[in-house]
Design a protein around this motif. Structure first.
Motif, PDB file in Angstrom:
ATOM      1  N   ASP A   1      35.182  46.952  50.218  1.00  0.00           N
ATOM      2  CA  ASP A   1      34.277  46.931  51.391  1.00  0.00           C
ATOM      3  C   ASP A   1      34.316  45.149  51.768  1.00  0.00           C
ATOM      4  OD1 ASP A   1      32.997  47.912  53.464  1.00  0.00           O
ATOM      5  OD2 ASP A   1      31.185  47.037  52.883  1.00  0.00           O
ATOM      6  N   GLU A   2      34.033  44.483  50.701  1.00  0.00           N
ATOM      7  CA  GLU A   2      34.115  43.034  51.054  1.00  0.00           C
ATOM      8  C   GLU A   2      35.168  42.542  51.436  1.00  0.00           C
ATOM      9  OE1 GLU A   2      30.352  41.618  47.979  1.00  0.00           O
ATOM     10  OE2 GLU A   2      32.218  41.980  47.089  1.00  0.00           O
TER      11      GLU A   2
ATOM     12  N   SER B   1      41.810  47.566  40.757  1.00  0.00           N
ATOM     13  CA  SER B   1      41.590  46.166  40.343  1.00  0.00           C
ATOM     14  C   SER B   1      42.310  45.204  41.034  1.00  0.00           C
ATOM     15  CB  SER B   1      41.660  46.191  38.925  1.00  0.00           C
ATOM     16  OG  SER B   1      42.890  46.097  38.551  1.00  0.00           O
ATOM     17  N   SER B   2      43.428  45.879  41.726  1.00  0.00           N
ATOM     18  CA  SER B   2      44.461  45.118  42.351  1.00  0.00           C
ATOM     19  C   SER B   2      45.238  45.453  43.800  1.00  0.00           C
ATOM     20  CB  SER B   2      45.656  44.757  41.471  1.00  0.00           C
ATOM     21  OG  SER B   2      46.381  46.169  41.354  1.00  0.00           O
TER      22      SER B   2
ATOM     23  N   ASP C   1      44.096  40.070  42.056  1.00  0.00           N
ATOM     24  CA  ASP C   1      43.310  40.835  41.174  1.00  0.00           C
ATOM     25  C   ASP C   1      41.828  40.627  41.623  1.00  0.00           C
ATOM     26  OD1 ASP C   1      42.005  41.597  39.103  1.00  0.00           O
ATOM     27  OD2 ASP C   1      42.002  39.773  37.814  1.00  0.00           O
ATOM     28  N   VAL C   2      41.505  42.117  42.080  1.00  0.00           N
ATOM     29  CA  VAL C   2      40.169  41.957  42.817  1.00  0.00           C
ATOM     30  C   VAL C   2      39.123  42.697  42.211  1.00  0.00           C
ATOM     31  CG1 VAL C   2      41.390  42.120  45.055  1.00  0.00           C
ATOM     32  CG2 VAL C   2      41.088  44.119  43.901  1.00  0.00           C
TER      33      VAL C   2
ATOM     34  N   ARG D   1      36.171  33.033  44.638  1.00  0.00           N
ATOM     35  CA  ARG D   1      37.688  33.509  44.180  1.00  0.00           C
ATOM     36  C   ARG D   1      38.324  34.217  45.510  1.00  0.00           C
ATOM     37  NH1 ARG D   1      36.479  38.118  40.374  1.00  0.00           N
ATOM     38  NH2 ARG D   1      38.681  38.886  41.014  1.00  0.00           N
ATOM     39  N   LEU D   2      37.663  34.842  46.203  1.00  0.00           N
ATOM     40  CA  LEU D   2      38.305  35.416  47.451  1.00  0.00           C
ATOM     41  C   LEU D   2      39.034  34.576  48.302  1.00  0.00           C
ATOM     42  CD1 LEU D   2      38.858  38.188  48.136  1.00  0.00           C
ATOM     43  CD2 LEU D   2      36.839  38.353  49.634  1.00  0.00           C
ATOM     44  N   TYR D   3      38.325  33.382  48.440  1.00  0.00           N
ATOM     45  CA  TYR D   3      38.681  32.312  49.365  1.00  0.00           C
ATOM     46  C   TYR D   3      39.904  31.672  48.870  1.00  0.00           C
ATOM     47  CZ  TYR D   3      39.081  27.604  50.927  1.00  0.00           C
ATOM     48  OH  TYR D   3      39.606  26.336  51.423  1.00  0.00           O
ATOM     49  N   ASN D   4      39.865  31.362  47.434  1.00  0.00           N
ATOM     50  CA  ASN D   4      41.202  30.663  46.876  1.00  0.00           C
ATOM     51  C   ASN D   4      42.401  31.817  46.873  1.00  0.00           C
ATOM     52  OD1 ASN D   4      40.281  28.444  45.751  1.00  0.00           O
ATOM     53  ND2 ASN D   4      39.187  29.403  44.003  1.00  0.00           N
TER      54      ASN D   4
END
Lengths: 335, 335
Positions: free
Chosen positions: B176-177, B150-151, B169-170, B218-221
DNA sequence: CTTAGCACTTGTCAACTAGAAGTGCTAATT
DNA sequence: AATTAGCACTTCTAGTTGACAAGTGCTAAG
């Protein structure tokens, strides 16, 4: 103070001690019998004779023969151990802290720092965060990013996600030699606890690179430096200038003394007991100044551990600070 | 002060002004005519009448009708512009600084910080380093180190060797993304100046990842945060508690005021002129306090630029500080 | 233009005073 | 036996006073 005193105090004596502590915390002025007898339903003469008894027990002090009373260190101690009731955190304060801990953008270490910054703001005391990054971390990997012919960046990452990096000057050392060294490190000491890396580096890596790297001494030093950086504790001290707001520190020399100790001696001030509780050091028990109190506690998560502490006057809002620290500790550990 | 005054001062008047500045800097007490006439070969009465003239010109002041004289702000200004002679750095001070700059283990930014720490130590003033990391840096590469499910750690490196990293936190985003996004960034915006990255991220990367990443917001942030961290200036303030040693700051409230400004308002205090010289702000010209002076200069290397500054009392050893700053600036730029 | 001389102003420090705050003790009260 | 009113006593605080030191500005003479 004799331990038995605890059992000898009458309820009224306890009440008087408590009132004096609370009043002195608020007003910073010696508390006279008149003020107390307004709350208690009895005359000032009665209060005076009780105060004399409490002074005999060593729980109260006078600043001069005819002054009101102030709590002695033992008095604060008795208050803290026996009389203080947990005071609920005000809605406003709670809100400010929740805003920090519920923000998922923030890393844990940022949360800790910011929440104590808030404590400094709302209480006007000084707060300290000692983070011991290295604890329980093991080496995850070492990365290398070449910048130009003569310099590169070494990046070291632990399994818990701490990162250190350093730009190094590598002119005179071939890229190949460096890459080999990094591969060696990644193969041989990944998984080693950070605390033990220096030793492994010296006794396992150094002898090997000594054989095929011309400038092995320099290269060894570079890695040695990066790794030892890791074991350094991070120190954050917030709200130092709040000390200047305290009436007991109207003397500039005294302030300087305390500020210098906070600058140079933080470890000594904040690290002591190794238990998991909230520890309170009053006056002489601190390593700062007889007029100061330190309240501290350890926090421990699966990734990180450290200490948070509040430094303020002996005349501190003990109940409030204890509660704030407890609340923050809880939030850290459940984050 | 009228500009013409510069040409109207007699040599003796200049000498007297200079002596008063130097004496007041040393002793912090108003300077009387007797002291001056010991050095100058004339009577105290003569000195008094000259001092009266200098006061008319606005170069000197009195603290009360019968006190000795202290320099006015204009007086300091005149001294700094016309009377001050460069004072050689003492061998001892020089040695301490050389020890820093000749140490090859130290990175440039450490050298800067440590050398100003030394200036604070030897002068008892406060020193400030403002480093503007991002200037002229371009993105070199983005690295990814997965920690657990998760991270992961994002590491961003610039061509000049600055590094920022952040644990993210992913959970809910597939590895993959994330990898695709990083590849996209590495392909599309490596080489972009750091200052322009936020824009590129928003207008070039965001639209693309918006198409194939579920949690693209979220990813952009995450990346946005890491990149904006870069453009933050680093601020180091050293020797703040030195202010407490100054006799003009025996008043605790005043000290607090200054310390709070140093905490909150450093940019405003230190950044002003954009030239390459040593700039001196005296009294009201500073944004701190009428009794303070700021001496600052910019430094610029091919990798990094920033500002170094000394903050001290108006009654400052101008010649010494100017020389120290000049010397350090030179050493930084030739490192 | 310079200087000696002197009256004058202000700051500093110590001594003193009046009033406020608060105590401890004693004797009366509950 | 505990509580209280009353009062003498102590100390702190703030304000006043006076002596002394430091230093000025002005005047008149060199």
């Amino acid at each position: 103070m004799l331990k038995e005193v605890i059992y000898l105090l009458t309820d009224r004596q306890k009440e008087i001690l408590k009132l004096i502590v609370m009043e002195y915390v608020k007003g910073a002025k010696p508390v006279g019998s008149n003020l107390i007898c307004e709350t208690l339903k009895c005359s000032s003469a009665t209060v005076r004779s009780e105060m004399a008894t409490l002074e005999e027990f060593g729980l109260l002090e006078k600043t001069h023969t005819s002054s009101g009373r102030i709590p002695s260190e033992e008095g604060y101690r008795y208050y803290v151990n026996n009389l203080m009731k947990p005071k609920e955190i005000s809605g406003e304060d709670m809100l400010k802290l929740q805003l920090i801990f519920s923000n998922n953008q923030l890393e844990l270490s940022d949360c800790i720092k910011k929440s104590l910054e808030i404590v400094s703001d709302i209480t006007n005391y000084t707060s300290v965060v000692l983070g011991a990054k290295s604890h329980d971390n093991t080496l995850k990997e070492v990365n290398l990013v070449p910048l130009d012919e003569s310099s590169m960046i070494v990046i070291v990452i632990t399994d818990k996600g701490f990162v250190e990096h350093k730009k190094i000057d590598v002119h005179g050392i071939s890229l190949d030699e460096i890459k080999k060294t990094v591969t060696l490190i990644n193969n041989m000491i990944v998984g080693t606890p950070i605390d033990e890396i220096s030793a492994k580096l010296e006794f396992e890596i150094k002898p090997i690179i000594g054989r095929y790297v011309k400038e092995h001494e320099r290269l060894y030093n570079v890695f040695y430096n990066v790794f030892t950086n890791f074991t350094n504790k991070s120190v954050d001290v917030m709200g130092k200038s709040n000390i200047l707001k305290l009436p007991e520190f109207s003397n500039v020399d005294k302030v300087r003394d305390v500020l210098e100790k906070l600058d140079e001696n933080i470890d000594n001030i904040v690290e002591e007991d190794d238990d998991n509780n909230i520890n309170i050091y009053i006056g002489k028990e601190t390593n700062i100044d007889d007029d100061m109190t330190v309240i501290r506690t350890k926090y421990k998560t699966d990734k990180e551990e450290g200490t948070i502490a509040i430094v303020g006057p002996k005349r501190m809002e003990y109940d409030r600070v204890v509660n704030l620290l407890e609340y923050i500790k809880e939030n850290i550990e459940n984050k």
